[in-house]
Design a protein around this motif. Structure first.
Motif, short mmCIF file in Angstrom:
data_model
loop_
_atom_site.label_atom_id
_atom_site.label_comp_id
_atom_site.label_asym_id
_atom_site.label_seq_id
_atom_site.Cartn_x
_atom_site.Cartn_y
_atom_site.Cartn_z
N THR A 24 0.82 -1.21 0.00
CA THR A 24 0.00 0.00 0.00
C THR A 24 0.85 1.26 0.00
O THR A 24 0.58 2.21 -0.74
CB THR A 24 -0.94 -0.01 1.22
OG1 THR A 24 -1.75 -1.19 1.15
CG2 THR A 24 -1.83 1.20 1.24
N ILE A 25 1.90 1.27 0.81
CA ILE A 25 2.75 2.46 0.87
C ILE A 25 3.50 2.67 -0.44
O ILE A 25 3.52 3.78 -0.98
CB ILE A 25 3.71 2.37 2.07
CG1 ILE A 25 2.90 2.51 3.37
CG2 ILE A 25 4.79 3.43 2.00
CD1 ILE A 25 3.69 2.26 4.62
N SER A 28 1.12 3.73 -3.17
CA SER A 28 0.67 5.13 -3.07
C SER A 28 1.77 6.10 -3.49
O SER A 28 1.47 7.19 -3.99
CB SER A 28 0.21 5.44 -1.65
OG SER A 28 1.30 5.41 -0.75
N LEU A 39 -3.80 9.20 -0.93
CA LEU A 39 -4.65 8.63 0.12
C LEU A 39 -5.79 7.82 -0.46
O LEU A 39 -6.14 6.75 0.05
CB LEU A 39 -5.18 9.73 1.04
CG LEU A 39 -4.13 10.49 1.84
CD1 LEU A 39 -4.80 11.54 2.71
CD2 LEU A 39 -3.29 9.55 2.67
N MET A 42 -4.36 4.60 -1.57
CA MET A 42 -4.08 3.69 -0.46
C MET A 42 -5.28 2.81 -0.17
O MET A 42 -5.14 1.61 0.07
CB MET A 42 -3.70 4.47 0.80
CG MET A 42 -2.28 4.91 0.84
SD MET A 42 -1.97 5.69 2.43
CE MET A 42 -0.22 5.57 2.48
N ALA A 46 -5.03 -1.19 -0.79
CA ALA A 46 -5.19 -2.07 0.37
C ALA A 46 -6.34 -3.04 0.16
O ALA A 46 -6.25 -4.22 0.52
CB ALA A 46 -5.40 -1.25 1.63
N PHE A 101 -4.35 1.29 8.77
CA PHE A 101 -4.61 2.31 7.76
C PHE A 101 -5.89 3.08 8.06
O PHE A 101 -5.97 4.28 7.79
CB PHE A 101 -4.67 1.70 6.35
CG PHE A 101 -3.31 1.46 5.77
CD1 PHE A 101 -2.45 2.51 5.51
CD2 PHE A 101 -2.88 0.18 5.49
CE1 PHE A 101 -1.19 2.30 4.99
CE2 PHE A 101 -1.63 -0.05 4.97
CZ PHE A 101 -0.77 1.01 4.72
#
Length: 110
Positions: A24-25, A28, A39, A42, A46, A101
């Protein structure tokens, strides 16, 4: 319960957690570079990584299927129990990462 089972469950938990967190990081960051909202990306990333994190944590679907087969046809109930516990542990890691998250971003990841 076997000590190796507990160790494997802990490893499965953190592998699934790491797949969600890292994917996810890093995903993004890619969205930020391409001009999308990171955001929002993300949440999308996810959500799409959940099943893949579980599959990666348990070592792939073919191993799980062969363990179930060995448990059913060879009468080894411990293999079935072990595989179920590994899947539950991986699902716990995924849920923990999604909760992290949700807390950080303030929105629910569904």
């Amino acid at each position: 319960m076997d000590d190796r089972l507990v160790v494997s469950m802990i490893q499965c938990f953190f592998i699934a957690f790491g797949v969600i967190l890292g994917g996810t990081i890093v995903g993004s960051i890619g969205s930020y570079i391409t001009g999308e909202a990171p955001l929002t990306a993300m949440f999308r990333i996810a959500k799409s990584l959940r099943i893949w994190a579980i599959v990666a944590a348990i070592g792939g679907t073919f191993d799980a299927i062969s363990n179930f087969e060995k448990g059913i046809f060879d009468g080894s109930t411990f293999d079935i129990f072990k595989q179920i516990m590994m899947i539950v542990s991986a699902m716990g890691g995924v849920k923990t990462a999604l909760l992290l998250f949700e807390w950080l971003l303030g929105e629910e990841v569904t």
